[in-house]
Design a protein around this motif. Structure first.
Motif, PDB file in Angstrom:
ATOM      1  N   ASP A 145     -11.059  23.280 -27.610  1.00 52.49           N
ATOM      2  CA  ASP A 145     -11.957  22.128 -27.732  1.00 52.49           C
ATOM      3  C   ASP A 145     -12.464  21.694 -26.364  1.00 52.49           C
ATOM      4  N   VAL A 174     -15.076  22.138 -31.120  1.00 50.41           N
ATOM      5  CA  VAL A 174     -14.064  23.180 -31.286  1.00 50.41           C
ATOM      6  C   VAL A 174     -14.744  24.528 -31.488  1.00 50.41           C
ATOM      7  N   ASN A 225      -8.424  29.154 -29.888  1.00 52.16           N
ATOM      8  CA  ASN A 225      -9.189  28.049 -30.472  1.00 52.16           C
ATOM      9  C   ASN A 225      -9.180  26.901 -29.464  1.00 52.16           C
TER      10      ASN A 225
END
Length: 544
Positions: free
Chosen positions: A513, A461, A511
């Motif tokens: 991942d 992440v 954000n």
């Protein structure tokens, strides 16, 4: 008198309970803040003077009084004081209107969520002025650093030492309680050690305030900095410790029940858990638990060792060999288990805070290696005492044992000094993460400067911060329809498209991942500045 003592203890207990609930329920810190963007940017050459300076950090920060200051080339302040930004990750000041052409210095100092100060200095110019040379920046940097940083580390170590000795002597009295020579000699040293811990804790408050601001003692006394320190995790931890140390002095002086004294001493030791690195690195619950057990075991060891060194000599001089053998055997057996607890909890914290071999090359890593070397010395002496000297007590000259015990006490005290230095440094894992963080800028059509920040820049992440500035270095309000494209270059996987969250004028956050493979990634920023044009800019990001 007993009623007054009871009421005082009750009041202190209520205050301590309120503090521990407040500290325990506080959100965990994220670590040492990293400056990820500034307006104006470092080295910016502006045609028109900005109205304010805005600094954006990787986590919420506390800005002490005078934390952000702006000076002209003559070292005259040109800021008007703190700007109202409404974002805990930002700090800034408004500037005097109509600044003349020239070079300016921005000197900043903020406090991370784990109560550690972070500082920096950079410049910008207005008009045709030349940038300031590096010697000027070094002058401002030297102003930020000072003896307060060293004093802070030394006071932390002294507070550790005094608090652990006070609690450790109580543990030793409980362990060796049937020896009258122990019970009768512990009371006054406990009061003295606790009093010394109180003095060190009190003095550390203004020193901490000086360290986080870079100001002198006179300046912080006339500002709101001390109030800021009081509500920080450092201030709350210190207040909690002072309350329990005061209760310990009261209980020991009035010969309160041993259980009450042990409780006060233990909670004074545990106070160190509520401030420091264990609150700044995940998993915080594991680190805080390990740290609590670690300091309690260290206190047990320190106190037992001190008592064993003093009492064994006195008992031996009185030719009470059986009593001395029993005392030292009891401590030796307890020390074995304490060593296991200290080693296990220390390993948990070291693995998390050092973060592997990369962290050993940092300042924290070097300090940790010094501490480990001292620990090895302590363990070697303890092993020599247990397996070489202790089995031969009857035929042994007590002076040799007394000497090795005193050396062990000194080495253990050195470990605490190293610990005081360690807690004043950013954890290695955070330093490595900061070094791996990606940040780069590119111009688009000489109209916009696009900056991309990828934090931490490692597999997993990541937080992506995107900034678009106009030609004058201000956040652009013209940009719309921002899209990010992520491509893994070695295998040509992607591109994955995503729309970042609008966080304010000229600022977007995502954000993600998607960065699941180490190596080279291409992150392309696509945005529109008007209805008829689309701009694209690509950044090469090395993900570790």
């Amino acid at each position: 008198m007993a009623r007054i003592v009871g009421r005082a203890a009750g009041l202190l207990l209520a205050l301590a309970t309120a503090l521990v609930v407040n500290v325990w329920n506080a959100p965990p810190a994220m670590g040492h803040a990293v400056l990820i963007e500034s307006v104006p940017r470092d080295g910016a050459a502006l045609e028109v003077a900005p109205e304010r300076v805005i600094l954006t950090f990787s986590e919420p920060v506390t800005v002490p009084s005078g934390g952000v200051r702006v000076f002209d080339a003559d070292a005259t302040r040109v800021d008007l004081g703190p700007a109202q930004l409404g974002d805990a990750t930002q700090a800034g000041v408004d500037l005097q209107p109509g600044l003349a052409d020239g070079a300016y210095v921005i000197s900043w100092r903020v406090v991370s969520a784990d109560s550690h100060p972070v500082s920096g200095v950079f410049t910008f110019t207005v008009g045709e002025a030349l940038a300031l040379d590096t010697s000027v920046l070094e002058t401002f940097a030297d102003e930020q650093a000072g003896i307060s940083t060293v004093l802070r580390a030394l006071l932390r170590a002294a507070t550790y030492l005094a608090t652990l000795i006070a609690a450790g002597l109580l543990y030793a009295r409980w362990l060796f309680g049937r020896h009258d020579s122990v019970r009768s000699r512990v009371r006054l040293p406990v009061v003295g050690a606790a009093g010394a811990a109180v003095a060190c804790s009190v003095v550390s408050i203004p020193v901490h305030a000086m360290d986080i601001t870079g100001f002198g003692l006179t300046d912080i006394a006339t500002s709101a900095v001390l109030a800021d320190v009081a509500v920080s995790s450092f201030g709350q931890s210190t207040a909690f410790r002072l309350i329990w140390l005061a209760m310990l002095v009261l209980f020991a002086w009035r010969r309160a029940p041993e259980a009450a004294q042990l409780l006060a001493g233990t909670l004074a030791v545990v106070s160190f858990v509520f401030d420091g690195h264990q609150r700044s690195v995940e998993p915080t619950w594991l680190l805080m638990t390990a740290d609590g057990l670690h300091v309690i075991a260290a206190a047990f060891w320190m106190g037992g060792l001190a008592v064993a060194a003093v009492v064994a000599k006195q008992v031996w001089q009185n030719n009470r060999l059986d009593s001395a053998t029993e005392l030292l055997t009891a401590f030796s057996n307890a020390a074995l288990w304490l060593l296991l607890v200290v080693a296990a909890t220390g390993s948990v914290m070291s693995w998390t805070l050092v973060g592997g071999t990369d962290g050993l090359s940092t300042g924290y890593g070097y300090a940790w290696l010094v501490k480990m070397a001292l620990v090895v010395v302590v363990v070697a002496i303890a092993a020599y005492n247990r397996w070489k000297l202790l089995p031969n007590l009857v035929a042994l000259d007590w002076r040799r044992l007394a000497l090795t015990l005193r050396i062990e006490v000194g080495a253990l005290a050195s470990v605490l000094v190293a610990t005081g230095v360690l807690v004043s440094l950013p954890p290695a894992v955070q330093q490595v993460a900061a070094e791996s963080m990606f940040a780069d800028r590119q111009w688009v059509d000489d109209r916009y400067e696009v900056e991309l920040v990828v934090e931490p820049g490692r597999v997993g992440v990541n937080a992506l911060h995107l900034y678009v500035l106009d030609a004058d270095g201000r956040p652009s309000a013209d940009v719309d329809d921002v899209v990010l494209e992520l491509l893994y270059v070695p295998e040509q996987i992607g591109p994955a498209r995503l729309s970042p969250f609008f966080a304010g004028t000229g600022h977007w956050i995502a954000n993600v991942d998607d960065l699941q493979f180490p190596g080279r990634w291409q992150i392309t920023v696509v945005f529109a500045a008007d209805r008829f044009s689309e701009h694209r800019v690509t950044f090469d990001v090395d993900v570790r």
